[in-house]
Design a protein around this motif. Structure first.
Motif, PDB file in Angstrom:
ATOM      1  N   ARG A 209       2.872  21.927  19.539  1.00 45.37           N
ATOM      2  CA  ARG A 209       1.792  22.550  18.770  1.00 45.37           C
ATOM      3  C   ARG A 209       0.919  23.440  19.650  1.00 45.37           C
ATOM      4  O   ARG A 209       0.648  24.600  19.328  1.00 45.37           O
ATOM      5  N   SER A 210       0.481  22.897  20.791  1.00 44.05           N
ATOM      6  CA  SER A 210      -0.476  23.623  21.624  1.00 44.05           C
ATOM      7  C   SER A 210       0.126  24.852  22.275  1.00 44.05           C
ATOM      8  O   SER A 210      -0.553  25.867  22.452  1.00 44.05           O
ATOM      9  N   PRO A 214      -0.121  27.314  18.122  1.00 43.95           N
ATOM     10  CA  PRO A 214      -1.537  26.938  18.300  1.00 43.95           C
ATOM     11  C   PRO A 214      -2.376  27.138  17.054  1.00 43.95           C
ATOM     12  O   PRO A 214      -3.499  26.620  16.975  1.00 43.95           O
ATOM     13  N   GLY A 215      -1.860  27.866  16.055  1.00 42.12           N
ATOM     14  CA  GLY A 215      -2.596  28.021  14.814  1.00 42.12           C
ATOM     15  C   GLY A 215      -2.627  26.755  13.972  1.00 42.12           C
ATOM     16  O   GLY A 215      -3.437  26.647  13.042  1.00 42.12           O
ATOM     17  N   VAL A 216      -1.786  25.797  14.286  1.00 42.36           N
ATOM     18  CA  VAL A 216      -1.773  24.507  13.599  1.00 42.36           C
ATOM     19  C   VAL A 216      -2.858  23.619  14.202  1.00 42.36           C
ATOM     20  O   VAL A 216      -3.038  23.572  15.419  1.00 42.36           O
ATOM     21  N   VAL A 221       0.698  17.066  11.886  1.00 41.80           N
ATOM     22  CA  VAL A 221       2.151  17.044  12.082  1.00 41.80           C
ATOM     23  C   VAL A 221       2.879  17.753  10.944  1.00 41.80           C
ATOM     24  O   VAL A 221       3.796  18.548  11.192  1.00 41.80           O
ATOM     25  N   PRO A 222       2.509  17.516   9.670  1.00 41.75           N
ATOM     26  CA  PRO A 222       3.165  18.298   8.608  1.00 41.75           C
ATOM     27  C   PRO A 222       2.935  19.804   8.762  1.00 41.75           C
ATOM     28  O   PRO A 222       3.822  20.601   8.457  1.00 41.75           O
ATOM     29  N   GLY A 223       1.766  20.182   9.253  1.00 39.23           N
ATOM     30  CA  GLY A 223       1.496  21.592   9.490  1.00 39.23           C
ATOM     31  C   GLY A 223       2.396  22.160  10.565  1.00 39.23           C
ATOM     32  O   GLY A 223       2.858  23.309  10.474  1.00 39.23           O
ATOM     33  N   LEU A 224       2.670  21.358  11.580  1.00 41.92           N
ATOM     34  CA  LEU A 224       3.587  21.797  12.622  1.00 41.92           C
ATOM     35  C   LEU A 224       5.000  21.948  12.058  1.00 41.92           C
ATOM     36  O   LEU A 224       5.690  22.940  12.333  1.00 41.92           O
ATOM     37  N   ARG A 226       5.753  22.607   9.028  1.00 42.32           N
ATOM     38  CA  ARG A 226       5.737  23.795   8.170  1.00 42.32           C
ATOM     39  C   ARG A 226       5.930  25.058   9.004  1.00 42.32           C
ATOM     40  O   ARG A 226       6.666  25.973   8.615  1.00 42.32           O
ATOM     41  N   ALA A 227       5.284  25.120  10.160  1.00 43.36           N
ATOM     42  CA  ALA A 227       5.428  26.290  11.023  1.00 43.36           C
ATOM     43  C   ALA A 227       6.863  26.436  11.531  1.00 43.36           C
ATOM     44  O   ALA A 227       7.405  27.544  11.595  1.00 43.36           O
ATOM     45  N   VAL A 228       7.499  25.317  11.878  1.00 47.38           N
ATOM     46  CA  VAL A 228       8.886  25.360  12.340  1.00 47.38           C
ATOM     47  C   VAL A 228       9.815  25.733  11.184  1.00 47.38           C
ATOM     48  O   VAL A 228      10.780  26.494  11.365  1.00 47.38           O
ATOM     49  N   VAL A 229       9.533  25.223   9.995  1.00 48.70           N
ATOM     50  CA  VAL A 229      10.321  25.563   8.808  1.00 48.70           C
ATOM     51  C   VAL A 229      10.268  27.068   8.554  1.00 48.70           C
ATOM     52  O   VAL A 229      11.296  27.719   8.321  1.00 48.70           O
TER      53      VAL A 229
END
Length: 470
Positions: A209-210, A214-216, A221-224, A226-229
């Motif tokens: 994430r960091s 870094p926008g997450v 964790v679900p936001g992370l 989502r970014a990978v998806v």
């Protein structure tokens, strides 16, 4: 070495400790002959000032770069053709260095063919020269076509005779270095989950994430996921638009930044063929051209399963379900990019996507995949060029007229690009298997590297002409 002001070492992954990697020593090779160096990529990370002798010392002999903590073999597991393998990890490569690009991104210098590690599983840890050549070619064309990809950084012939079952042997050896935006794989998370270590999952999640998303928000964790998806959906769409088949979409071959890497039995489509496969051992077409988005989504579900150790299933499932809409959105955008036109709204963009695929499908083997995008790049502005070119006779019929109408509903994106001499050529740069074999034959038969160098020069000219990355 004299350190460039643009060289910014920042080794982060080794700081995660022994649960994630192992310290290793590179192989000692009998010779080191520089065959390829990517000075454009090197300039982005402050290494373009190296002499060839210094380059070989760092990327053939692997003398440590300043400020780096030494090579580590990364630990991971993975599903290989959907069978779980807990005996994986970097078996013939390592993370050699991490450093910051001019735009601030953290980039990796990763190797292939640099010797045995604790994860070699009885292999020799080597790479064939032909395999290295193929990765240079694949990644170079993918970058040209706008696909997020690792970039070939260095290829050095190492003077060993290798025995391989899928190449005439003995065959020449090499060590490759790639520059990529993270080698943290879905399988890196799977290994921690397999060991039932939520603490390691939490550590790895925050690391990713960091450094890469870094926008997450911290702890989301679900936001992370989502970014990978979303990054993976973009990658999948760009592969399809490029007519590319990766060949081996296992969970250890996908990373958290949505950047393509590690090219083995890849192929580019000769023409539209949904079931086209790249790997001779993919007997059931699991990773066929049109099934690649499905494969990526399946792999994302395995990543989500690992994250269940530190997050609730409901929000993770919601993040996963965003893949389908993201993929369709990215596919529309990828086809606009490949055709060199601007968006005309969702409905018109979807109509263009559908019409392009329908025309390619109807044309079959008569029309190769890449020439269509080359001939009609820029839309209406390329009409005269396309209809006077070598494929003019193919551009007729009802399905073509639907394609042309859909294309002409879009304005050209940066039409000044068509002034580049590349577009005066009759044919685009492609990378079909016959050309790859011909380039290798010149090297294997007479040590003639001129065709390879000329191909790379043409690909660089095409990259500048298309200017797809903005």
């Amino acid at each position: 070495m004299p350190v460039s002001p643009n060289y910014r070492p920042d080794p982060r992954f080794p700081d995660l400790g022994d649960d994630f990697s192992d310290r290793v020593e590179p192989a000692t090779f009998p010779q080191a002959v520089l065959r390829f160096r990517n000075d454009r990529a090197a300039a982005e990370v402050g290494l373009d000032n190296l002499t060839d002798a210094e380059w070989i010392a760092h990327f053939g002999r692997f003398q440590p770069l300043p400020g780096q903590s030494g090579p580590v073999a990364m630990r991971y597991h993975g599903h290989q053709f959907r069978s779980y393998n807990a005996d994986l990890g970097d078996g013939r490569g390592f993370l050699a260095a991490q450093l910051r690009a001019g735009d601030g991104r953290l980039l990796d210098l990763g190797t292939k063919g640099s010797g045995t590690t604790p994860w070699s599983r009885g292999g020799d840890g080597r790479l064939t020269l032909k395999g290295g050549l193929r990765e240079v070619l694949a990644a170079t064309l993918l970058e040209t076509l706008g696909v997020p990809t690792s970039r070939p950084f260095s290829l050095i012939e190492t003077g060993e005779a290798l025995q391989r079952g899928d190449e005439p042997s003995p065959t020449r050896s090499a060590v490759l270095v790639r520059l990529g935006h993270s080698h943290v794989r879905f399988g890196t998370f799977q290994r921690a989950a397999w060991h039932e270590r939520p603490d390691l999952i939490a550590t790895l999640t925050e690391h990713v994430r960091s450094l890469y998303h870094p926008g997450v928000a911290v702890g989301d964790v679900p936001g992370l996921l989502r970014a990978v998806v979303e990054a993976s959906a973009r990658l999948s769409a760009r592969w399809i638009a490029a007519g590319f088949v990766h060949g081996v979409l296992n969970t250890d071959n996908l990373n958290v930044t949505g950047e393509s890497f590690d090219y083995g039995p890849w192929r580019f489509l000769p023409h539209y063929e949904p079931g086209f496969t790249a790997a001779y051992f993919d007997q059931f077409g699991l990773y066929a051209f049109a099934r690649q988005p499905e494969a990526v989504f399946w792999n994302l579900t395995q990543l989500a399963g690992s994250l269940k150790l530190v997050a609730d299933a409901g929000p993770l499932t919601e993040a996963l379900n965003g893949f389908g809409p993201a993929y369709i959105r990215e596919l529309r955008a990828a086809f606009l990019m490949r055709l060199g036109v601007e968006s005309a709204g969702e409905d018109a963009d979807q109509a263009l996507l559908d019409a392009t695929l329908a025309f390619l499908r109807e044309s079959g083997a008569a029309l190769r995949w890449e020439p269509l995008f080359f001939d009609w790049f820029g839309g209406f502005a390329s009409s005269a060029r396309a209809l006077a070119g070598p494929r003019a006779g193919l551009y007729r019929g009802d399905t073509f007229e639907v394609f042309r109408a859909a294309l002409f509903a879009h304005d050209s994106d940066r039409p000044e690009r068509l002034e580049d001499p590349v577009f005066a050529s009759a044919d685009p740069e492609e990378m079909l298997i016959d050309e790859v074999e011909a380039l290798w034959a010149a090297i294997a038969g007479g040590d003639d590297w001129n065709p390879f160098a000329a191909k790379l020069a043409r690909l660089e000219a095409a990259r500048r002409a298309y200017s797809l990355f903005r």
